[in-house]
Design a protein around this motif. Structure first.
Motif, PDB file in Angstrom:
ATOM      1  N   THR A 148       0.823  -1.205   0.000  1.00  0.00           N
ATOM      2  CA  THR A 148       0.000   0.000   0.000  1.00  0.00           C
ATOM      3  C   THR A 148       0.859   1.257   0.000  1.00  0.00           C
ATOM      4  O   THR A 148       0.558   2.224  -0.688  1.00  0.00           O
ATOM      5  CB  THR A 148      -0.907   0.020   1.252  1.00  0.00           C
ATOM      6  N   ALA A 149       1.931   1.241   0.786  1.00  0.00           N
ATOM      7  CA  ALA A 149       2.697   2.474   0.976  1.00  0.00           C
ATOM      8  C   ALA A 149       3.733   2.709  -0.116  1.00  0.00           C
ATOM      9  O   ALA A 149       3.979   3.847  -0.490  1.00  0.00           O
ATOM     10  CB  ALA A 149       3.371   2.440   2.343  1.00  0.00           C
ATOM     11  N   TRP A 150       4.328   1.647  -0.613  1.00  0.00           N
ATOM     12  CA  TRP A 150       5.492   1.855  -1.474  1.00  0.00           C
ATOM     13  C   TRP A 150       5.311   1.332  -2.883  1.00  0.00           C
ATOM     14  O   TRP A 150       6.271   1.070  -3.603  1.00  0.00           O
ATOM     15  CB  TRP A 150       6.727   1.201  -0.825  1.00  0.00           C
ATOM     16  N   ASN A 151       4.062   1.162  -3.262  1.00  0.00           N
ATOM     17  CA  ASN A 151       3.767   0.697  -4.597  1.00  0.00           C
ATOM     18  C   ASN A 151       4.083   1.814  -5.604  1.00  0.00           C
ATOM     19  O   ASN A 151       3.749   2.958  -5.381  1.00  0.00           O
ATOM     20  CB  ASN A 151       2.276   0.334  -4.567  1.00  0.00           C
ATOM     21  N   ALA A 152       4.786   1.488  -6.688  1.00  0.00           N
ATOM     22  CA  ALA A 152       5.068   2.506  -7.711  1.00  0.00           C
ATOM     23  C   ALA A 152       4.323   2.153  -8.987  1.00  0.00           C
ATOM     24  O   ALA A 152       4.244   0.994  -9.359  1.00  0.00           O
ATOM     25  CB  ALA A 152       6.566   2.560  -7.999  1.00  0.00           C
ATOM     26  N   GLU A 153       3.767   3.184  -9.636  1.00  0.00           N
ATOM     27  CA  GLU A 153       2.922   2.924 -10.783  1.00  0.00           C
ATOM     28  C   GLU A 153       3.312   3.847 -11.921  1.00  0.00           C
ATOM     29  O   GLU A 153       3.706   4.984 -11.696  1.00  0.00           O
ATOM     30  CB  GLU A 153       1.466   3.185 -10.375  1.00  0.00           C
ATOM     31  N   ARG A 154       3.225   3.346 -13.137  1.00  0.00           N
ATOM     32  CA  ARG A 154       3.487   4.205 -14.266  1.00  0.00           C
ATOM     33  C   ARG A 154       2.574   3.810 -15.418  1.00  0.00           C
ATOM     34  O   ARG A 154       2.426   2.636 -15.714  1.00  0.00           O
ATOM     35  CB  ARG A 154       4.946   4.069 -14.690  1.00  0.00           C
ATOM     36  N   ILE A 155       1.947   4.793 -16.027  1.00  0.00           N
ATOM     37  CA  ILE A 155       1.096   4.513 -17.173  1.00  0.00           C
ATOM     38  C   ILE A 155       1.685   5.257 -18.358  1.00  0.00           C
ATOM     39  O   ILE A 155       1.986   6.442 -18.260  1.00  0.00           O
ATOM     40  CB  ILE A 155      -0.353   4.974 -16.905  1.00  0.00           C
ATOM     41  N   ALA A 156       1.921   4.565 -19.451  1.00  0.00           N
ATOM     42  CA  ALA A 156       2.582   5.204 -20.585  1.00  0.00           C
ATOM     43  C   ALA A 156       2.035   4.621 -21.884  1.00  0.00           C
ATOM     44  O   ALA A 156       1.399   3.568 -21.897  1.00  0.00           O
ATOM     45  CB  ALA A 156       4.082   4.960 -20.509  1.00  0.00           C
ATOM     46  N   THR A 157       2.274   5.328 -22.961  1.00  0.00           N
ATOM     47  CA  THR A 157       1.920   4.807 -24.276  1.00  0.00           C
ATOM     48  C   THR A 157       3.222   4.587 -25.031  1.00  0.00           C
ATOM     49  O   THR A 157       4.045   5.492 -25.146  1.00  0.00           O
ATOM     50  CB  THR A 157       1.037   5.812 -25.023  1.00  0.00           C
ATOM     51  N   LEU A 158       3.415   3.381 -25.496  1.00  0.00           N
ATOM     52  CA  LEU A 158       4.694   3.001 -26.083  1.00  0.00           C
ATOM     53  C   LEU A 158       4.525   2.573 -27.525  1.00  0.00           C
ATOM     54  O   LEU A 158       3.518   1.957 -27.878  1.00  0.00           O
ATOM     55  CB  LEU A 158       5.278   1.799 -25.335  1.00  0.00           C
ATOM     56  N   LYS A 159       5.557   2.893 -28.333  1.00  0.00           N
ATOM     57  CA  LYS A 159       5.603   2.322 -29.672  1.00  0.00           C
ATOM     58  C   LYS A 159       6.694   1.259 -29.670  1.00  0.00           C
ATOM     59  O   LYS A 159       7.531   1.221 -28.767  1.00  0.00           O
ATOM     60  CB  LYS A 159       5.938   3.411 -30.691  1.00  0.00           C
ATOM     61  N   VAL A 160       6.637   0.402 -30.680  1.00  0.00           N
ATOM     62  CA  VAL A 160       7.636  -0.670 -30.746  1.00  0.00           C
ATOM     63  C   VAL A 160       9.032  -0.061 -30.758  1.00  0.00           C
ATOM     64  O   VAL A 160       9.288   0.889 -31.502  1.00  0.00           O
ATOM     65  CB  VAL A 160       7.399  -1.537 -32.004  1.00  0.00           C
ATOM     66  N   GLY A 161       9.914  -0.600 -29.927  1.00  0.00           N
ATOM     67  CA  GLY A 161      11.277  -0.102 -29.865  1.00  0.00           C
ATOM     68  C   GLY A 161      11.507   0.878 -28.745  1.00  0.00           C
ATOM     69  O   GLY A 161      12.651   1.126 -28.365  1.00  0.00           O
ATOM     70  N   GLU A 162      10.452   1.441 -28.172  1.00  0.00           N
ATOM     71  CA  GLU A 162      10.638   2.428 -27.110  1.00  0.00           C
ATOM     72  C   GLU A 162      10.863   1.750 -25.761  1.00  0.00           C
ATOM     73  O   GLU A 162      10.507   0.601 -25.556  1.00  0.00           O
ATOM     74  CB  GLU A 162       9.414   3.343 -27.027  1.00  0.00           C
ATOM     75  N   THR A 163      11.423   2.508 -24.831  1.00  0.00           N
ATOM     76  CA  THR A 163      11.765   1.978 -23.521  1.00  0.00           C
ATOM     77  C   THR A 163      11.234   2.912 -22.442  1.00  0.00           C
ATOM     78  O   THR A 163      11.291   4.132 -22.606  1.00  0.00           O
ATOM     79  CB  THR A 163      13.303   1.879 -23.377  1.00  0.00           C
ATOM     80  N   ILE A 164      10.693   2.361 -21.358  1.00  0.00           N
ATOM     81  CA  ILE A 164      10.406   3.196 -20.191  1.00  0.00           C
ATOM     82  C   ILE A 164      11.045   2.554 -18.974  1.00  0.00           C
ATOM     83  O   ILE A 164      11.382   1.373 -18.982  1.00  0.00           O
ATOM     84  CB  ILE A 164       8.889   3.396 -19.935  1.00  0.00           C
ATOM     85  N   SER A 165      11.191   3.359 -17.923  1.00  0.00           N
ATOM     86  CA  SER A 165      11.870   2.856 -16.729  1.00  0.00           C
ATOM     87  C   SER A 165      10.995   3.066 -15.518  1.00  0.00           C
ATOM     88  O   SER A 165      10.200   4.002 -15.449  1.00  0.00           O
ATOM     89  CB  SER A 165      13.176   3.599 -16.485  1.00  0.00           C
ATOM     90  N   LEU A 166      11.140   2.160 -14.541  1.00  0.00           N
ATOM     91  CA  LEU A 166      10.448   2.293 -13.276  1.00  0.00           C
ATOM     92  C   LEU A 166      11.329   1.662 -12.222  1.00  0.00           C
ATOM     93  O   LEU A 166      11.718   0.500 -12.343  1.00  0.00           O
ATOM     94  CB  LEU A 166       9.088   1.572 -13.337  1.00  0.00           C
ATOM     95  N   ARG A 167      11.681   2.427 -11.188  1.00  0.00           N
ATOM     96  CA  ARG A 167      12.495   1.928 -10.084  1.00  0.00           C
ATOM     97  C   ARG A 167      13.730   1.172 -10.568  1.00  0.00           C
ATOM     98  O   ARG A 167      14.036   0.087 -10.087  1.00  0.00           O
ATOM     99  CB  ARG A 167      11.672   0.987  -9.204  1.00  0.00           C
ATOM    100  N   GLY A 168      14.404   1.701 -11.574  1.00  0.00           N
ATOM    101  CA  GLY A 168      15.650   1.087 -12.005  1.00  0.00           C
ATOM    102  C   GLY A 168      15.485  -0.059 -12.976  1.00  0.00           C
ATOM    103  O   GLY A 168      16.464  -0.651 -13.424  1.00  0.00           O
TER     104      GLY A 168
END
Lengths: 370, 660
Positions: B514-534
């Motif tokens: 509950t306290a330390w949950n990390a969330e990310r919502i993104a729109t990605l195309k093929v080949g793209e990269t996103i990061s979350l908590r390393g």
């Protein structure tokens, strides 16, 4: 019969499950709280030996549990000393009769009210084995659908199922099938018109912009495409552009081949939008024909066909007349007479290659060969 | 023929249940052992017929016999075999059949293993069990008959609800029903005891194994349901305070209270009336849950079909059994003798404390679940009572309860010593403070409450271990003595320690998620990269794949940490043409007990795909803790003492032989 036999066996088993314990001599195979309290006292001893509780607590607990043990033992003794109440045999008989009569009667009543003993099981394996013509249409449709689900690239399959969907009133599916057929088999004027027709059907007969675009592509591919032209007329009519609709339909009628089956429909449509009389039977005639009962209509058509046939027997040079006759018999579902008429026509036409070619094309188109 | 045989089996089971409901009870009143003896064979036969009926329905599903209406509506010939099995209970009618199957299974178990019970108690309990069974057989046959037929079998079925086409359906409902229905046994025992008017310490010992078995199945069932919702619904929540979830939580809370008060009753002959009340309450709440879920009062994935006649029928069953149970209770309870006395500070006192808080927590859930329904029924005003209500009511009630957990087992019966217990818990206090400090140091500022949650979890866990080490004399006596004590210690003591430790584990998971949950919502195309908590997530491509009765588009992700590939994840979206529905299949990657959670959203026209990405620290502890708790229950259940009292004919018989 087997079913009822098995039902009887099952009922017997159920009744037996009640009668069996009633028939046995009474065995008192029951536990009592005495055993629990004995065990609790033993446990206090074990806890004490393990050093889990102190000596004085153990003693206090033992006294408490012993008191309960004595009370329970007294109650047990009182119970077993109590003489069994009289009337045991009568009670047993009552219970046995309840089981012997109650179980079968209740089960039969409920089952006959709720069950369907006359229906056999129909697992998939049995249904698949049933001969093809015995299977209902939806089973066949489902099979084609299953085939298309695993081979979605089969354009012919889509083309086969589309008219079936249309007939079943599954218009959305028909549109999808027509689209797939168009995409997979390549665009032709006819396929565009097919798609337009499905789209219009899906829109309750309204020629939507999308359907109209489809028909326009069909007409671009083949300026003579009958369905495309007809529906474009309908589109104009639905846009309240009656003059344009009438122009399209009148043009269709003027260059209609002799005896084309769609002519009456177009005439009828034209009559809706145009007061000017159309060439051929008047709007009144058609209206009169329409108000007839179906069997009268059929009789009238048959009469007209007979007249035509008589005329051609006297004078066989009218090729268009022959073609109309062949088509008429086919439409009436009389393929044999259609073939006869085609053979007669061939004899009457003689060596004229051009006219023979038209006849052959028609015969081929109607599937009358062989 | 097979569907009709199944139908007839069910009818016969009803007839047998009616015999079982009347004859043994009559026998118990007039003291006729023969009549009481009917209960056992009748219960076994009844179970055999229901099992045959269930097997017949299963056969219809596996063989795709669509002449059975229920099969036609909920199956598809192309479904994988496991879903053909599970779709038997993936619908209203079939799930009610599973319900009565388990009900008769418990009845048959009492008949088979209840040899240690006094014969009147056994006869009465089995008769009450048969009343319940008869009511539900009738309910099934009249309003929810799974064996109704179609004269012309359609060629293809309508398929199972795609959300239910998951291995979770194989585990969650049977376990949950084992729990729900298992409480029917404690209910039957309670009613039987009230009818007899005799309740003593031994009663608690006889009821305990059944309550324990039901409780452990319910624990696992709820945990499984929570995990299923977590990975299937695609947005990473594991508890939604949904009324259907609450319906399963309420019997769990009442059942947990029952287990604890039964201990007091067994050891000290006290809290008898209260224990009986809890036994009635636990099953009443199970019935209420069945009503809420099955009547269509609530709409959710569990409400397969709502039909007013069903709702009225279940409501009638509810009124008869709950109303009847409480009426009998109100009439008989004042006549029962109260038992042993105890000081407020004692093991008994601690268990009363536990009961108070558990039942209050149960009451808050009850209010939060039913108040909106009642309000809507009376004023047509719709309100929704969600997580905030429960967080402010349920949460604060659990805190004192959890603080008290380590104290309870350390207090003596009758008169306890809080200071002594506190002294023995010094280590737990110290480690809890360390946990507090570490949590603060790791998280920085917000949220302030989380480190305290961690401290409480550590306190509960270490407290449970302290109890065990005290009993074993760990580090105080030589190792040999400790081992000897460990052998001598009843398994239920180990069970207690494990289950209490597990409560701490669950709490730790809940707090961390509950306290330390990390969330990310993104729109990605093929080949793209996103990061979350390393962690770096690269979308390599979208792969369309055909399934047996669906099509899916999977997104292939490569996960890297510091440039090193640590794995691939393939969340997907499935489309089921038969029902024109689609489901989201989230991809999960466990890193220790933490998880990375990836699920797909919509695909836009230009080929970009919406992605939800979560990092959920320690989330697996929630379910591991629940499994551990159930394991503690199982340890306790395997305790030798619960089987005490069984007559051992083999030993007695030689004594009866004449001496030679």
């Amino acid at each position: 019969m087997t079913l009822w036999f098995v039902f009887a066996l099952m009922t017997a088993a159920a009744v037996f499950a009640v009668l069996w314990p009633l028939g046995r001599a009474a065995v008192r195979r029951s536990g009592s709280d005495v055993a629990v309290y004995r065990d609790q006292i033993g446990e206090i001893g074990r806890d004490r030996a393990n050093g889990l509780i102190g000596a004085s607590e153990a003693e206090a607990a033992r006294v408490e549990v012993s008191r309960r043990l004595l009370a329970a033992a007294d109650a047990d003794a009182a119970q077993s000393a109590a003489a069994p109440r009289p009337g045991a045999t009568a009670r047993r008989r009552t219970a046995a009769v309840a089981a012997l009569i109650g179980v079968p009667v209740l089960a039969a009543t409920l089952y006959l009210a709720l069950g369907s003993p006359q229906l056999p099981g129909q697992p998939l394996a049995a249904r698949v084995k049933a001969p093809l013509q015995d299977q209902p249409l939806d089973a066949l449709v489902t099979r084609v659908e299953a085939h298309l689900a695993s081979n979605p690239e089969d354009g012919r399959g889509w083309e086969v199922i589309a008219p079936v969907y249309l007939r079943l009133g599954r218009f959305e599916d028909a549109v999808k099938a027509r689209r797939n057929a168009l995409q997979l088999n390549g665009a032709t004027s006819d396929r565009e018109a097919d798609l337009g027709e499905a789209l219009a059907a899906a829109a309750n007969g309204v020629v939507t912009d999308e359907a109209k675009a489809s028909f326009e592509r069909a007409r671009a591919g083949d300026p003579k495409n009958v369905r495309a032209r007809f529906y474009l007329g309908v589109a104009a009519e639905q846009d309240s552009n009656h003059a344009a609709a009438a122009a399209i339909w009148r043009e269709m009628l003027t260059d209609a081949p002799q005896g084309a089956p769609w002519v009456p429909i177009v005439r009828q449509a034209l009559a809706r939008v145009d007061a000017a009389p159309a060439p051929g039977p008047s709007a009144d005639d058609i209206a009169a024909a329409q108000s007839m009962k179906p069997e009268d209509q059929a009789a009238m058509i048959r009469g007209m066909v007979e007249q035509l046939s008589e005329r051609l027997k006297r004078d066989g040079s009218d090729v268009d007349g022959w073609l109309r006759l062949v088509r008429a018999y086919t439409v009436l579902g009389d393929k044999d007479r259609a073939r006869e008429a085609a053979a007669d026509a061939r004899r009457a036409i003689g060596p004229d290659a051009d006219k023979l070619k038209r006849l052959d094309e028609l015969v081929k188109g109607l599937g009358l060969e062989g | 023929m097979i569907p009709e045989l199944g139908h007839y089996c069910l009818v016969l089971a009803l007839a047998l249940a009616l015999i079982q409901a009347s004859v043994p009870m009559w026998g118990a009143r007039v003291g006729d052992s023969t009549l009481m003896g009917v209960a056992g064979p009748a219960a076994l036969a009844q179970f055999a017929f229901v099992a045959a009926s269930f097997a017949a329905l299963t056969w219809c599903y596996v063989a795709s016999d669509f002449s059975v209406f229920n099969v036609f509506q909920n199956s598809h010939s192309a479904m994988p075999l496991i879903y053909k099995f599970t779709s038997v209970w993936g619908n209203h009618e079939g799930s009610m059949l599973l319900w009565v199957l388990i009900l008769s299974l418990f009845g048959a178990s009492v008949a088979a293993f209840g040899g240690n019970l006094p014969e009147t108690l056994r006869a009465d309990a089995l008769a009450v069990q048969a009343w319940i069974a008869a009511a539900f057989y009738l309910f099934i046959l009249v309003t929810s008959n799974p064996f109704l037929r179609l004269a012309d079998a359609p060629f293809e079925g309508r398929d199972l609800n795609p959300i239910l086409q998951d291995p979770g359906l194989a585990i969650h409902p049977p376990l949950l029903y084992l729990g729900y229905v298992g409480f029917s046994i404690s209910f039957s025992f309670a009613i039987a005891a009230l009818i007899e008017g005799r309740i003593d310490a031994a009663w608690a010992r006889w009821v305990r194994p059944w309550a324990l078995a039901a409780w452990l199945c319910l624990t696992l069932g709820i945990a499984m349901g929570s995990y299923w919702a977590y990975y299937e619904l695609g947005w990473g929540g594991w508890w939604f305070w949904d009324p259907v979830e609450n319906a399963s939580l309420m019997p769990w809370l009442a059942g947990t209270a029952l287990l604890h008060s039964a201990v007091v009753m067994e050891k000290r002959n006290a809290l008898k009336i209260w224990t009986i009340l809890l036994a009635i309450l636990a099953f009443s709440l199970s019935l209420l849950g069945t009503f809420l879920v099955r009547s269509g009062v609530l709409t959710s994935v569990h409400t397969f079909a709502s039909d007013p006649t069903r709702g009225v029928f279940i409501l009638a069953i509810l009124a008869v059994f709950i109303g009847g149970g409480f009426t009998l209770y109100a009439w008989r309870a004042p006549m029962l003798k109260q038992g042993g006395l105890f000081a407020p500070i004692s093991r008994e006192g601690a268990l009363v404390f536990n009961n108070l808080f558990l039942t209050s927590a149960c009451a808050t859930v009850f209010v939060g679940t039913l108040y909106p329904l009642a309000l809507e029924a009376l004023t047509e005003e719709k309100i929704s009572v969600g997580a905030p209500f429960f967080n402010f009511t349920f949460g604060p009630l659990l805190v004192p309860l959890l603080i008290a957990v380590p104290f309870g087992p350390l207090l003596a019966w009758k008169r306890g010593d809080v200071l002594g217990a506190a002294q023995r818990l010094m280590l737990a206090f110290a480690l809890a403070l360390v946990g507090l400090g570490v949590a603060f140091a790791l998280q920085g500022g917000q949220p302030v409450l989380a480190p305290f949650g961690v401290a409480l979890a550590v306190f509960v866990m270490i407290g449970a271990l302290t109890d065990l080490s005290e009993r074993l004399g760990l580090f105080r006596v030589p190792l040999g003595v400790t081992l000897a004590r460990a052998r001598g210690l009843p398994r239920s003591n180990f069970g207690t320690a494990v289950a209490h430790f597990a409560a701490g584990v669950v709490l730790l998971g809940v707090v961390a998620e509950t306290a330390w949950n990390a969330e990310r919502i993104a729109t990605l195309k093929v080949g793209e990269t996103i990061s979350l908590r390393g962690y770096d997530f690269t979308l390599d491509g979208l792969i369309p794949r055909p399934g047996p009765n669906y099509r899916e588009v999977a997104a292939h992700f490569t996960i890297r940490r510091d440039g090193v590939v640590i794995g691939v994840m393939e969340p997907s979206k499935r489309t089921f043409p038969q029902r024109a529905m689609s489901t989201t299949e989230a991809a999960l990657m466990s890193r220790g007990v933490s998880q990375i959670y990836l699920s797909l959203g919509e695909t836009s026209a230009d080929g970009a795909v919406a992605v939800r990405l979560y990092h959920k620290p320690l989330v697996l502890l929630i379910w591991l803790g629940a499994v551990m708790m159930a394991f503690g229950g199982a340890l306790s259940l395997s305790d030798r003492r619960l089987r005490v009292g069984a007559p051992k004919p083999a030993r007695r018989k030689p004594a009866l032989q004449p001496a030679e």
